[in-house]
Design an enzyme around this catalytic site. Structure first.
Site, PDB file in Angstrom:
ATOM      1  CG  HIS A 264      31.663  30.317  43.110  1.00 54.42           C
ATOM      2  ND1 HIS A 264      30.451  29.320  42.398  1.00 54.42           N
ATOM      3  CD2 HIS A 264      32.774  29.518  43.361  1.00 54.42           C
ATOM      4  CE1 HIS A 264      31.425  28.246  42.187  1.00 54.42           C
ATOM      5  NE2 HIS A 264      32.427  28.095  42.656  1.00 54.42           N
ATOM      6  CG  ASP A 315      40.617  28.721  45.385  1.00 56.09           C
ATOM      7  OD1 ASP A 315      41.253  27.715  45.677  1.00 56.09           O
ATOM      8  OD2 ASP A 315      39.902  29.068  44.402  1.00 56.09           O
TER       9      ASP A 315
HETATM   10  N1  COA Z   1      36.865  41.092  43.695  1.00 51.21           N
HETATM   11  C1  COA Z   1      36.347  41.914  43.158  1.00 51.21           C
HETATM   12  N2  COA Z   1      35.130  42.101  42.172  1.00 51.21           N
HETATM   13  C2  COA Z   1      34.768  40.769  42.242  1.00 51.21           C
HETATM   14  C3  COA Z   1      35.268  39.747  42.632  1.00 51.21           C
HETATM   15  C4  COA Z   1      36.453  39.847  43.360  1.00 51.21           C
HETATM   16  N3  COA Z   1      37.059  38.720  43.553  1.00 51.21           N
HETATM   17  N4  COA Z   1      34.530  38.688  42.022  1.00 51.21           N
HETATM   18  C5  COA Z   1      33.619  39.476  41.241  1.00 51.21           C
HETATM   19  N5  COA Z   1      33.864  40.648  41.351  1.00 51.21           N
HETATM   20  C6  COA Z   1      32.778  41.613  40.813  1.00 51.21           C
HETATM   21  C7  COA Z   1      33.392  41.708  39.430  1.00 51.21           C
HETATM   22  O1  COA Z   1      33.988  42.657  39.288  1.00 51.21           O
HETATM   23  C8  COA Z   1      32.019  42.054  38.467  1.00 51.21           C
HETATM   24  O2  COA Z   1      31.542  43.264  38.902  1.00 51.21           O
HETATM   25  P1  COA Z   1      30.973  44.526  37.687  1.00 51.21           P
HETATM   26  O3  COA Z   1      29.464  43.619  37.381  1.00 51.21           O
HETATM   27  O4  COA Z   1      30.814  45.494  38.225  1.00 51.21           O
HETATM   28  O5  COA Z   1      31.924  44.283  36.626  1.00 51.21           O
HETATM   29  C9  COA Z   1      30.783  41.115  39.506  1.00 51.21           C
HETATM   30  O6  COA Z   1      31.413  41.299  40.725  1.00 51.21           O
HETATM   31  C10 COA Z   1      30.583  39.763  38.772  1.00 51.21           C
HETATM   32  O7  COA Z   1      31.934  39.247  38.655  1.00 51.21           O
HETATM   33  P2  COA Z   1      32.306  38.457  37.446  1.00 51.21           P
HETATM   34  O8  COA Z   1      33.844  38.330  37.343  1.00 51.21           O
HETATM   35  O9  COA Z   1      31.634  38.643  36.304  1.00 51.21           O
HETATM   36  O10 COA Z   1      31.895  36.902  37.836  1.00 51.21           O
HETATM   37  P3  COA Z   1      32.150  35.475  37.035  1.00 51.21           P
HETATM   38  O11 COA Z   1      31.087  34.660  37.524  1.00 51.21           O
HETATM   39  O12 COA Z   1      32.571  35.770  35.778  1.00 51.21           O
HETATM   40  O13 COA Z   1      33.614  35.003  37.891  1.00 51.21           O
HETATM   41  C11 COA Z   1      34.922  34.327  39.530  1.00 51.21           C
HETATM   42  C12 COA Z   1      33.533  34.242  39.057  1.00 51.21           C
HETATM   43  C13 COA Z   1      35.047  33.421  40.917  1.00 51.21           C
HETATM   44  C14 COA Z   1      36.075  34.047  38.651  1.00 51.21           C
HETATM   45  C15 COA Z   1      35.174  35.648  40.318  1.00 51.21           C
HETATM   46  O14 COA Z   1      34.368  36.068  41.017  1.00 51.21           O
HETATM   47  C16 COA Z   1      36.847  35.980  40.415  1.00 51.21           C
HETATM   48  O15 COA Z   1      37.399  36.223  39.378  1.00 51.21           O
HETATM   49  N6  COA Z   1      37.039  35.942  41.901  1.00 51.21           N
HETATM   50  C17 COA Z   1      38.586  36.070  42.137  1.00 51.21           C
HETATM   51  C18 COA Z   1      38.985  34.894  41.887  1.00 51.21           C
HETATM   52  C19 COA Z   1      38.862  33.548  42.548  1.00 51.21           C
HETATM   53  O16 COA Z   1      38.738  33.593  43.761  1.00 51.21           O
HETATM   54  N7  COA Z   1      38.571  32.413  41.943  1.00 51.21           N
HETATM   55  C20 COA Z   1      38.475  31.155  42.548  1.00 51.21           C
HETATM   56  C21 COA Z   1      37.016  30.831  42.197  1.00 51.21           C
HETATM   57  S1  COA Z   1      36.668  29.209  43.133  1.00 51.21           S
END
Ligand code: COA
Length: 379
Positions: A264, A315
């Site tokens: 998140h 979710d």
């Molecule tokens: N699975 C695997 N790795 C994850 C992850 C996940 N669900 N969520 C974050 N990470 C990792 C990223 O790959 C990143 O790693 P890195 O720094 O080595 O590249 C790090 O954690 C930071 O993640 P990031 O995507 O930059 O965070 P964000 O704040 O931009 O995105 C979300 C937040 C929620 C979009 C992201 O966690 C995600 O895509 N989650 C899965 C989708 C989801 O459940 N969405 C519903 C949100 S309520």
């Protein structure tokens, strides 16, 4: 002139750390979520969806008569206008249900005499219609695609009761109605999430509520936002058994895939909604005869914490909760919208009350200024 140096404001990819507006609707602090000052745990235990909608829109809990009057007005709007039925049945249903929802909201705007009147009373009327009708649209969509006639809502029953009734075609069990109502409360708002921000950006141009809600529906659809709940259930079905969880997750992470329902932008100590949904998932998967779905979820949760230090978001456990209630998997994200529309409307109303158009800058990283090249000099 060098346009790449013209604008020197800080870049925050994904607007992380940017405070884009002042809001009094909801806020996140640590792992606490407050709607208008009330914790989500308190509301989930004691309130119901109609009361939460009133709270989000009016800023305080209603008195008894105010709640009765508000609930009656909301429920009276659940039926789709008669003009909608002709074109509703003509729409293709072999599409993503979020696209269907988007198209029907656009269609309803064409039949709403208030559609382009941006003034307080008309805005509240439209917010009421949209919040009441998304549930009806999603249920009717499912009936029509299953070759069944859509059911009309029953005006003296709650939105939660009506959604399950119109979707499943029978009077729902009161305990399931309460569980579903809690889900609606948990999903109703979440500060400046991507879809609420979309709605606010659209309304900041003084475009109407319908356009703002359509922008929000499109934003919610994506798997990084509301679309994650559907993907969680598909992942559980693909994994198949609890013993396969760890190897499956390790392979997915090694392939740099994101595990849906984890991580998140704001919560780093855990999402309070996920904690409530986790215990609902344990109970409901057992009642539905699929305890293995909870067992797999709990193992994924443990493994993600050990390997990636990532916690589940709203979710993750909502997927097994909805599945246990018999809601079709591709309707999980539309069901999120059925609740979140209340928050979107609250944000649009708040935006109109103190509006300034959103217009950030982009730091230029394209080619330098050049003269137009005639066609035969382009090589
Ligand atoms: N699975 C695997 N790795 C994850 C992850 C996940 N669900 N969520 C974050 N990470 C990792 C990223 O790959 C990143 O790693 P890195 O720094 O080595 O590249 C790090 O954690 C930071 O993640 P990031 O995507 O930059 O965070 P964000 O704040 O931009 O995105 C979300 C937040 C929620 C979009 C992201 O966690 C995600 O895509 N989650 C899965 C989708 C989801 O459940 N969405 C519903 C949100 S309520």
């Amino acid at each position: 002139m060098d346009p790449s140096t013209e604008y020197t404001g800080a870049i925050d990819r994904g607007l992380e750390g940017v405070v884009a507006c002042t809001t009094g609707i909801s806020t996140i602090s640590g792992s606490t979520l407050l709607y208008r000052g009330y914790t989500i745990e308190d509301l989930a235990a004691n309130s119901h969806f109609e009361e939460v909608v009133y709270l989000l829109w009016h800023g305080r809990l209603p008195r008894r008569t105010e709640l009765a009057e508000f609930s009656a007005r909301l429920r009276a709007q659940m039926a789709l206008p008669p003009q909608a039925f002709g074109w509703f049945h003509g729409l293709p249903t072999a599409v993503h249900p979020m696209d269907f929802l988007h198209a029907v909201v656009a269609g309803l705007s064409l039949h709403d005499p208030d559609a382009n009147i941006i003034e307080d009373a008309a805005n509240l009327r439209k917010a009421l219609r949209l919040t009441a009708r998304l549930a009806t649209i999603v249920a009717a969509y499912h009936r029509v695609r299953s070759g069944q006639w859509p059911l009309q809502p029953i005006a003296d029953r709650s939105l939660a009761w009506n959604f399950l009734y119109m979707l499943q075609g029978r009077e729902p069990d009161p305990a399931r109605v309460r569980d579903f109502d809690v889900c609606l409360i948990l999903h109703a708002d979440h500060e400046l999430n991507a879809s609420a921000f979309s709605a606010r950006v659209t309304s900041s141009t003084l475009s109407g509520i319908y356009s703002s809600i359509m922008a929000a529906i499109g934003t919610l659809k994506g798997p990084l936002h509301g679309g994650a709940n559907e993907q969680v259930m598909r992942m559980l079905l693909e994994i198949g058994t609890a013993e396969r969880v760890e190897a499956w997750i390790d392979d997915a992470l090694a392939a740099k895939r994101k595990i849906m329902g984890f991580g998140h932008r704001v919560y780093k100590e855990g999402d309070p909604r996920a904690r409530i949904l986790r215990s609902m998932s344990e109970r409901l998967t057992r009642d539905a005869g699929h305890p293995e779905h909870y067992e797999m979820s709990a193992r994924i949760d443990d493994h993600m914490q050990k390997t990636k230090e990532l916690l589940p978001n709203v979710d993750f456990y909502s997927a097994t909760v909805y599945h246990s209630m018999g809601i079709p998997i591709d309707l999980f994200t539309p069901v999120f919208a059925v609740s979140r529309v209340a928050g979107w409307c609250a944000h649009v109303l708040e935006q109109y009350a103190n509006n300034r158009i959103y217009r950030p800058r982009g730091r230029y990283a394209g080619p330098p200024p050049s003269s137009y090249l005639p066609m035969d000099e382009r090589g």
